[in-house]
Design a protein around this motif. Sequence first.
Motif, PDB file in Angstrom:
ATOM      1  N   MET A 198      48.673  20.238  65.967  1.00  0.00           N
ATOM      2  CA  MET A 198      48.568  18.775  65.898  1.00  0.00           C
ATOM      3  C   MET A 198      49.356  18.101  67.006  1.00  0.00           C
ATOM      4  O   MET A 198      48.921  17.076  67.542  1.00  0.00           O
ATOM      5  N   VAL A 199      50.497  18.665  67.373  1.00  0.00           N
ATOM      6  CA  VAL A 199      51.283  18.111  68.485  1.00  0.00           C
ATOM      7  C   VAL A 199      50.482  18.247  69.785  1.00  0.00           C
ATOM      8  O   VAL A 199      50.425  17.319  70.592  1.00  0.00           O
ATOM      9  N   ASP A 200      49.847  19.394  69.957  1.00  0.00           N
ATOM     10  CA  ASP A 200      49.052  19.638  71.162  1.00  0.00           C
ATOM     11  C   ASP A 200      47.743  18.845  71.172  1.00  0.00           C
ATOM     12  O   ASP A 200      47.194  18.561  72.246  1.00  0.00           O
ATOM     13  N   ASN A 201      47.221  18.522  69.993  1.00  0.00           N
ATOM     14  CA  ASN A 201      45.947  17.809  69.850  1.00  0.00           C
ATOM     15  C   ASN A 201      46.128  16.696  68.813  1.00  0.00           C
ATOM     16  O   ASN A 201      45.681  16.815  67.673  1.00  0.00           O
ATOM     17  N   PRO A 202      46.790  15.587  69.179  1.00  0.00           N
ATOM     18  CA  PRO A 202      47.118  14.562  68.185  1.00  0.00           C
ATOM     19  C   PRO A 202      45.910  13.953  67.480  1.00  0.00           C
ATOM     20  O   PRO A 202      46.055  13.401  66.387  1.00  0.00           O
ATOM     21  N   ILE A 203      44.712  14.096  68.040  1.00  0.00           N
ATOM     22  CA  ILE A 203      43.508  13.605  67.368  1.00  0.00           C
ATOM     23  C   ILE A 203      43.321  14.305  66.019  1.00  0.00           C
ATOM     24  O   ILE A 203      42.647  13.786  65.126  1.00  0.00           O
ATOM     25  N   LEU A 204      43.953  15.458  65.848  1.00  0.00           N
ATOM     26  CA  LEU A 204      43.841  16.215  64.596  1.00  0.00           C
ATOM     27  C   LEU A 204      44.702  15.647  63.472  1.00  0.00           C
ATOM     28  O   LEU A 204      44.541  16.036  62.318  1.00  0.00           O
ATOM     29  N   ILE A 205      45.611  14.731  63.782  1.00  0.00           N
ATOM     30  CA  ILE A 205      46.515  14.182  62.770  1.00  0.00           C
ATOM     31  C   ILE A 205      45.790  13.120  61.952  1.00  0.00           C
ATOM     32  O   ILE A 205      45.250  12.157  62.509  1.00  0.00           O
ATOM     33  N   GLU A 206      45.790  13.290  60.630  1.00  0.00           N
ATOM     34  CA  GLU A 206      45.195  12.284  59.741  1.00  0.00           C
ATOM     35  C   GLU A 206      45.936  10.971  59.931  1.00  0.00           C
ATOM     36  O   GLU A 206      47.133  10.953  60.204  1.00  0.00           O
ATOM     37  N   ARG A 207      45.219   9.891  59.769  1.00  0.00           N
ATOM     38  CA  ARG A 207      45.796   8.574  59.994  1.00  0.00           C
ATOM     39  C   ARG A 207      45.343   7.592  58.940  1.00  0.00           C
ATOM     40  O   ARG A 207      44.309   7.828  58.312  1.00  0.00           O
ATOM     41  N   PRO A 208      46.080   6.525  58.803  1.00  0.00           N
ATOM     42  CA  PRO A 208      47.416   6.256  59.317  1.00  0.00           C
ATOM     43  C   PRO A 208      48.471   6.881  58.407  1.00  0.00           C
ATOM     44  O   PRO A 208      48.216   7.129  57.239  1.00  0.00           O
ATOM     45  N   ILE A 209      49.619   7.126  58.956  1.00  0.00           N
ATOM     46  CA  ILE A 209      50.762   7.597  58.175  1.00  0.00           C
ATOM     47  C   ILE A 209      51.804   6.490  58.219  1.00  0.00           C
ATOM     48  O   ILE A 209      52.110   5.972  59.293  1.00  0.00           O
ATOM     49  N   VAL A 210      52.312   6.120  57.047  1.00  0.00           N
ATOM     50  CA  VAL A 210      53.353   5.098  56.969  1.00  0.00           C
ATOM     51  C   VAL A 210      54.603   5.742  56.387  1.00  0.00           C
ATOM     52  O   VAL A 210      54.532   6.431  55.362  1.00  0.00           O
ATOM     53  N   ILE A 211      55.731   5.492  57.048  1.00  0.00           N
ATOM     54  CA  ILE A 211      57.011   6.044  56.620  1.00  0.00           C
ATOM     55  C   ILE A 211      57.974   4.887  56.376  1.00  0.00           C
ATOM     56  O   ILE A 211      58.105   3.992  57.213  1.00  0.00           O
ATOM     57  N   VAL A 212      58.606   4.919  55.222  1.00  0.00           N
ATOM     58  CA  VAL A 212      59.665   3.964  54.891  1.00  0.00           C
ATOM     59  C   VAL A 212      60.820   4.792  54.357  1.00  0.00           C
ATOM     60  O   VAL A 212      60.703   5.417  53.296  1.00  0.00           O
ATOM     61  N   GLY A 213      61.910   4.836  55.115  1.00  0.00           N
ATOM     62  CA  GLY A 213      63.057   5.645  54.703  1.00  0.00           C
ATOM     63  C   GLY A 213      62.685   7.115  54.636  1.00  0.00           C
ATOM     64  O   GLY A 213      62.185   7.682  55.601  1.00  0.00           O
ATOM     65  N   ASP A 214      62.902   7.718  53.465  1.00  0.00           N
ATOM     66  CA  ASP A 214      62.594   9.140  53.306  1.00  0.00           C
ATOM     67  C   ASP A 214      61.268   9.374  52.592  1.00  0.00           C
ATOM     68  O   ASP A 214      60.990  10.474  52.141  1.00  0.00           O
ATOM     69  N   LYS A 215      60.442   8.315  52.502  1.00  0.00           N
ATOM     70  CA  LYS A 215      59.137   8.422  51.852  1.00  0.00           C
ATOM     71  C   LYS A 215      58.033   8.165  52.862  1.00  0.00           C
ATOM     72  O   LYS A 215      58.203   7.426  53.820  1.00  0.00           O
ATOM     73  N   ALA A 216      56.878   8.784  52.600  1.00  0.00           N
ATOM     74  CA  ALA A 216      55.732   8.599  53.491  1.00  0.00           C
ATOM     75  C   ALA A 216      54.443   8.711  52.686  1.00  0.00           C
ATOM     76  O   ALA A 216      54.402   9.387  51.646  1.00  0.00           O
ATOM     77  N   VAL A 217      53.411   8.028  53.160  1.00  0.00           N
ATOM     78  CA  VAL A 217      52.074   8.135  52.579  1.00  0.00           C
ATOM     79  C   VAL A 217      51.046   8.116  53.703  1.00  0.00           C
ATOM     80  O   VAL A 217      51.305   7.613  54.792  1.00  0.00           O
ATOM     81  N   ILE A 218      49.881   8.661  53.377  1.00  0.00           N
ATOM     82  CA  ILE A 218      48.723   8.536  54.261  1.00  0.00           C
ATOM     83  C   ILE A 218      47.926   7.346  53.738  1.00  0.00           C
ATOM     84  O   ILE A 218      47.636   7.269  52.542  1.00  0.00           O
ATOM     85  N   GLY A 219      47.590   6.433  54.614  1.00  0.00           N
ATOM     86  CA  GLY A 219      46.883   5.214  54.224  1.00  0.00           C
ATOM     87  C   GLY A 219      45.395   5.419  54.019  1.00  0.00           C
ATOM     88  O   GLY A 219      44.580   4.729  54.612  1.00  0.00           O
ATOM     89  N   ARG A 220      45.041   6.335  53.185  1.00  0.00           N
ATOM     90  CA  ARG A 220      43.647   6.598  52.808  1.00  0.00           C
ATOM     91  C   ARG A 220      43.605   6.730  51.308  1.00  0.00           C
ATOM     92  O   ARG A 220      43.909   7.795  50.808  1.00  0.00           O
TER      93      ARG A 220
END
Length: 115
Positions: A84-106
């Motif tokens: 995913m680092v080498d091919n960022p198009i592979l990363i699901e989106r969007p990802i939201v991070i607040v503090g130590d929590k995160a969600v995928i916006g789907r």
Amino acid sequence: MAKATIYHNPRCGKSRNTLKILEEKNVENNVVEYLKTPPTFGELKSVVKKLKIKPEELLRKGESVFKENYKGKSLSDDEWIRAMVDNPILIERPIVIVGDKAVIGRPPENVLEII
């Protein structure tokens, strides 16, 4: 409230809608256009940990890069993160991070769980 970081693709409707929710809720945010500024290996590993998922669950498996290079392969967690680092198009989106929590916006409303 803590500041939100959103890994964003402005061409993606779900990503735009998630950003809109953050703005409507007056959440200060840091927008990272991850296709222009891909996360580092360490950053992405941290994101996966906050999402509480396996790296493979963050993959966009419909992308041609995945189908041509990774479909059917069994990689380690670190190898999936590297892909995913080498091919960022592979990363699901969007990802939201607040503090130590995160969600995928789907769906985009998922962001309401952490703001």
